[in-house]
Scaffold this motif. Structure first.
Motif, short mmCIF file in Angstrom:
data_model
loop_
_atom_site.label_atom_id
_atom_site.label_comp_id
_atom_site.label_asym_id
_atom_site.label_seq_id
_atom_site.Cartn_x
_atom_site.Cartn_y
_atom_site.Cartn_z
N LEU A 354 66.42 63.58 -15.56
CA LEU A 354 65.40 62.57 -15.34
C LEU A 354 64.12 62.91 -16.11
CD1 LEU A 354 65.97 61.89 -11.54
CD2 LEU A 354 66.57 60.42 -13.46
N HIS A 355 63.85 64.19 -16.30
CA HIS A 355 62.71 64.58 -17.14
C HIS A 355 62.97 64.17 -18.59
CE1 HIS A 355 59.15 66.86 -18.26
NE2 HIS A 355 59.84 67.39 -19.25
N ASP A 356 64.20 64.37 -19.06
CA ASP A 356 64.55 63.91 -20.41
C ASP A 356 64.34 62.41 -20.54
OD1 ASP A 356 65.20 66.46 -21.14
OD2 ASP A 356 67.37 66.17 -21.05
N ALA A 357 64.73 61.68 -19.50
CA ALA A 357 64.56 60.22 -19.54
C ALA A 357 63.08 59.86 -19.63
CB ALA A 357 65.20 59.59 -18.31
N ARG A 358 62.24 60.59 -18.91
CA ARG A 358 60.79 60.33 -19.01
C ARG A 358 60.31 60.58 -20.44
NH1 ARG A 358 60.52 62.62 -13.79
NH2 ARG A 358 60.22 64.73 -14.62
N GLU A 359 60.77 61.67 -21.02
CA GLU A 359 60.36 61.97 -22.39
C GLU A 359 60.84 60.90 -23.37
OE1 GLU A 359 61.66 66.01 -23.20
OE2 GLU A 359 59.61 66.70 -22.85
N LEU A 360 62.00 60.31 -23.08
CA LEU A 360 62.50 59.24 -23.92
C LEU A 360 61.64 57.99 -23.81
CD1 LEU A 360 64.85 58.09 -25.70
CD2 LEU A 360 65.94 57.37 -23.57
N GLY A 361 60.93 57.86 -22.70
CA GLY A 361 60.11 56.67 -22.51
C GLY A 361 60.60 55.78 -21.40
N VAL A 362 61.63 56.23 -20.64
CA VAL A 362 62.09 55.45 -19.49
C VAL A 362 61.02 55.52 -18.42
CG1 VAL A 362 63.85 55.24 -17.71
CG2 VAL A 362 64.51 55.92 -20.03
N GLU A 363 60.48 54.38 -18.07
CA GLU A 363 59.33 54.34 -17.18
C GLU A 363 59.70 54.76 -15.77
OE1 GLU A 363 55.90 51.13 -15.69
OE2 GLU A 363 57.40 50.57 -17.21
N GLU A 364 58.87 55.64 -15.21
CA GLU A 364 59.06 56.08 -13.84
C GLU A 364 58.48 55.02 -12.92
OE1 GLU A 364 61.23 58.37 -12.29
OE2 GLU A 364 60.25 59.79 -13.65
N ASN A 365 59.12 54.81 -11.77
CA ASN A 365 58.54 53.92 -10.78
C ASN A 365 58.34 54.69 -9.47
OD1 ASN A 365 61.00 53.72 -9.14
ND2 ASN A 365 61.81 52.43 -10.79
N ALA A 366 57.65 54.06 -8.54
CA ALA A 366 57.29 54.77 -7.31
C ALA A 366 58.52 55.26 -6.56
CB ALA A 366 56.46 53.85 -6.41
N ASP A 367 59.57 54.45 -6.54
CA ASP A 367 60.77 54.85 -5.80
C ASP A 367 61.47 56.02 -6.47
OD1 ASP A 367 60.32 52.90 -3.91
OD2 ASP A 367 61.65 51.43 -4.86
N SER A 368 61.60 55.98 -7.79
CA SER A 368 62.34 57.04 -8.48
C SER A 368 61.60 58.37 -8.38
CB SER A 368 62.57 56.66 -9.95
OG SER A 368 61.35 56.55 -10.65
N TRP A 369 60.29 58.36 -8.51
CA TRP A 369 59.56 59.63 -8.40
C TRP A 369 59.55 60.11 -6.95
CZ3 TRP A 369 58.74 63.91 -10.34
CH2 TRP A 369 57.70 64.77 -9.93
N ALA A 370 59.46 59.19 -6.00
CA ALA A 370 59.51 59.60 -4.59
C ALA A 370 60.83 60.29 -4.27
CB ALA A 370 59.32 58.37 -3.68
N LEU A 371 61.91 59.78 -4.83
CA LEU A 371 63.20 60.41 -4.61
C LEU A 371 63.24 61.80 -5.22
CD1 LEU A 371 66.07 60.31 -3.55
CD2 LEU A 371 66.75 59.10 -5.62
N GLN A 372 62.70 61.95 -6.42
CA GLN A 372 62.67 63.27 -7.06
C GLN A 372 61.82 64.25 -6.25
OE1 GLN A 372 62.26 62.98 -11.55
NE2 GLN A 372 62.27 60.80 -11.00
N ARG A 373 60.71 63.78 -5.72
CA ARG A 373 59.89 64.64 -4.87
C ARG A 373 60.66 65.05 -3.62
NH1 ARG A 373 53.64 63.39 -3.89
NH2 ARG A 373 54.12 65.19 -2.58
#
Length: 623
Positions: A354-373
């Motif tokens: 998911l960090h790679d996806a962020r670096e690619l430019g895949v936008e994080e949303n509140a739900d996806s980051w909440a799940l990672q947390r």
């Protein structure tokens, strides 16, 4: 008797797949999903368990096959004493039906071609009711058993001892199509397929997809083909990436190491995502992330190492005693009991992907980051627990060094998310835990006497998974500790004249299974990556040439290689083998670029967090 594993080619529609062997037989197909009960299963038994053979009646006919360029459309040229025919096998893309098309086209002279069709539903446990429903102008055969039916159109078959056969003489210029389509038995058969249109659309779809890949260098062809296989094993609707298209092809022929790989491992899917990201496939990255977030949603304590294609959580393992097994290897298993295991490394794999996806430019949303947390919160509480390890050991849980390093990577990516992307989180606590994990590994995962990392904290054995440490940024490939680990792996785990790499020494008795296994292709590709990253470019290319040379005539790789015979071993095509091939090829290109002063746009892992090189671009704006 089943053909050799390497004699097979895959055709698929990104919902399921079928295997076609060199003799013109489809001996494995599960319809309509990768994990559905089989319709043809002679690969795991004999001809009575279901197959579809199409070939000239001339026993001396010679076959040469290939995929149409950059597609999964398989073309076989059959040469006989009386003429030449071309057989095209494919599964239509975009038709929204599970169909297999077999087209015969006369090229020269005349050739008598015979088809033998034995349909057996539910892993050959269901003998279907078969009936003719067409007429002489539009022949059709319908087979039904329980919830499934297939309709076969194009030629007239006749019954022959619990199978159906059809023989036709094909002349120069003749075109003969046979189309098998699965459908739910409570519905009417689907409309007839326009084969010309389906073939055109399927070829164009694959070429359009492959044409967007950023691929170059010495191993471009192998990389492109591997990416294509990875796409073929990615479900078109859910985004789940299955580990292989088969079940129970043995790791130890004649033994019990036979597993069902038709499911989505978080680890393999995460690494497949990294391969896609590295070569420009942003849509696939978003699709996979959507699958991941749905699959693991809920209590982090319930996160599994694998799921079904749509995120199913229960994958009970059972044995099919009525199937003899490939080359007599029993038991044949469906389902996989490892889904109940705890493997701490998957948290690191997921968060790194998911960090790679962020670096690619895949936008994080509140739900996806909440799940990672939430995942990181769970890891905070449980990171010290022993686990079953990357290789799904069925013995006691242990503190595997690789698993601990991936826990380190989980905290590391959490820190990077806050520091590099401005996301909210307890970065100071994650940084302290990251440092604590490193301190533990350095103390307990390090064997000072031998000068190498160890498989787990209670052994002096090494494990090929230790080669991943530089890839995740735990240390540099040139770190003296890694160089010592590589030397130990070379001494203990490389076998055969080509020096392929075992996962670990089964004689150590940690895995809870009888028998042994063969070199694991992914581990050998990891060694290629390590060689390249540490400056041993010639060694990397020498081993890479050997590994690529083990691919069969259409570029497929299974899980393992028998170094004495060169035969493929294990389930096929193996996603982990192909995605590590891609990563190894990229590593060689990076190393060659550095050696010549040329800058490359391939992601690199040089220590710390994952970073990218390029001519000033960020990962989100690939050239």
């Amino acid at each position: 008797m089943a053909q050799r594993i390497e004699d097979h080619a895959i055709i698929g529609d990104c919902y399921t797949a079928a295997l076609v062997d060199r003799a013109g037989t489809i001996d494995w197909a599960c319809l309509p999903r990768f994990d559905s009960p089989s319709t043809f299963a002679s690969l795991l038994g004999d001809e009575h368990d279901g197959h579809w053979t199409l070939r000239p009646t001339d026993p001396d006919a010679i076959a040469e096959r290939r995929y149409d360029e950059d597609t999964l459309v398989l073309t076989t040229i059959w040469t006989t004493s009386t003429g030449v025919v071309e057989v095209t096998d494919f599964m239509p893309i975009g038709a929204h039906r599970a169909s297999v098309v077999r087209r015969v086209r006369g090229l020269t002279g005349e050739v008598e071609v015979r088809q033998a069709l034995r349909i057996r539903f539910d892993y050959a446990r269901a003998l279907p009711w078969v009936r003719q429903v067409g007429d002489d102008d539009d022949p059709a055969l319908v087979a039904t058993a329980g919830p499934g039916s297939v309709i076969v159109r194009g030629v007239r078959f006749h019954a022959d001892d619990h199978r159906h056969v059809a023989t036709r003489t094909v002349h120069d210029g003749d075109v003969l199509d046979t189309v098998l389509t699965w459908y739910p038995s409570h519905r009417e058969p689907p409309e007839e397929l326009d084969v010309d249109d389906a073939l055109h659309r399927t070829r164009q779809w694959w070429r359009d997809w492959t044409g967007t890949a950023r691929v170059g260098g010495r191993y471009a062809d192998a990389t492109r083909r591997s990416l294509l296989f990875l796409r073929a094993m990615t479900h078109a609707e859910t985004g789940g990436v299955v580990a292989a298209a088969t079940t129970s092809l043995p790791e130890d022929p004649g033994g019990e190491r036979n597993w069902d790989y038709r499911y989505v491992w978080l680890r393999d899917a995460s690494l497949a995502l990294a391969s896609m990201i590295a070569h420009g496939y942003q849509d696939e990255a978003k699709h996979w992330r959507g699958w991941l977030l749905r699959a693991i949603a809920g209590d982090p304590a319930d996160v599994q190492i694998m799921y079904g294609i749509a995120g199913e959580r229960e994958l009970p393992e059972r044995e099919l005693d009525h199937l003899a097994g490939y080359a007599g290897s029993k038991p044949v298993r469906v389902g996989n009991g490892a889904y109940t295991q705890y493997q701490g490394d998957v948290f690191g794999e997921v968060l790194a992907a998911l960090h790679d996806a962020r670096e690619l430019g895949v936008e994080e949303n509140a739900d996806s980051w909440a799940l990672q947390r939430a995942l990181l919160g769970y890891v905070e509480e449980h990171w010290q627990e022993p686990d079953n390890g990357i290789w799904e050991m069925r013995g006691p849980r242990r503190s595997f060094t690789h698993s601990r390093a991936m826990i380190w990577a989980a905290f590391d990516r959490g820190v990077a998310a806050v520091e590099e992307f401005g996301l909210e989180g307890p970065v100071d606590r994650w940084r302290r835990l990251r440092d604590a994990v490193r301190a533990e590994i350095d103390e307990h995962g390090w064997n000072a006497e031998r000068g190498s990392f160890r498989q787990h904290y209670d052994t002096d054995e090494v494990d090929a998974s230790l080669l991943v440490l530089p890839q995740i940024g735990y240390c540099k490939a040139t770190d003296p500790r890694m160089l010592g680990t590589v030397a130990a792996i070379e001494e203990d785990l490389r076998v055969g004249s080509d020096g392929l790499v075992l996962r670990y020494r089964t004689t150590a008795g940690f895995d809870g299974l009888s028998g042994s296994e063969h070199p694991f292709l992914a581990c050998s590709f990891w060694l290629v990556e390590q060689y390249a990253a540490s400056g041993r470019i010639e060694d990397a290319e020498r081993l890479m040439d050997v590994l690529v040379g083990y691919a069969n005539d259409v570029g497929m790789l299974s899980e393992e290689i028998d170094v004495e015979t060169g035969h493929h071993i294990g389930n096929t095509p193996q996603a982990l083998s192909h995605l590590t091939l891609v990563a190894a090829a990229d590593a060689i290109e990076r190393a060659r670029g550095k050696a010549t002063g040329h800058r490359t746009r391939i992601p690199q892992h040089d220590g710390g967090t994952r970073s990218w090189t390029g001519e000033g671009e960020r990962a989100g704006t690939p050239a």
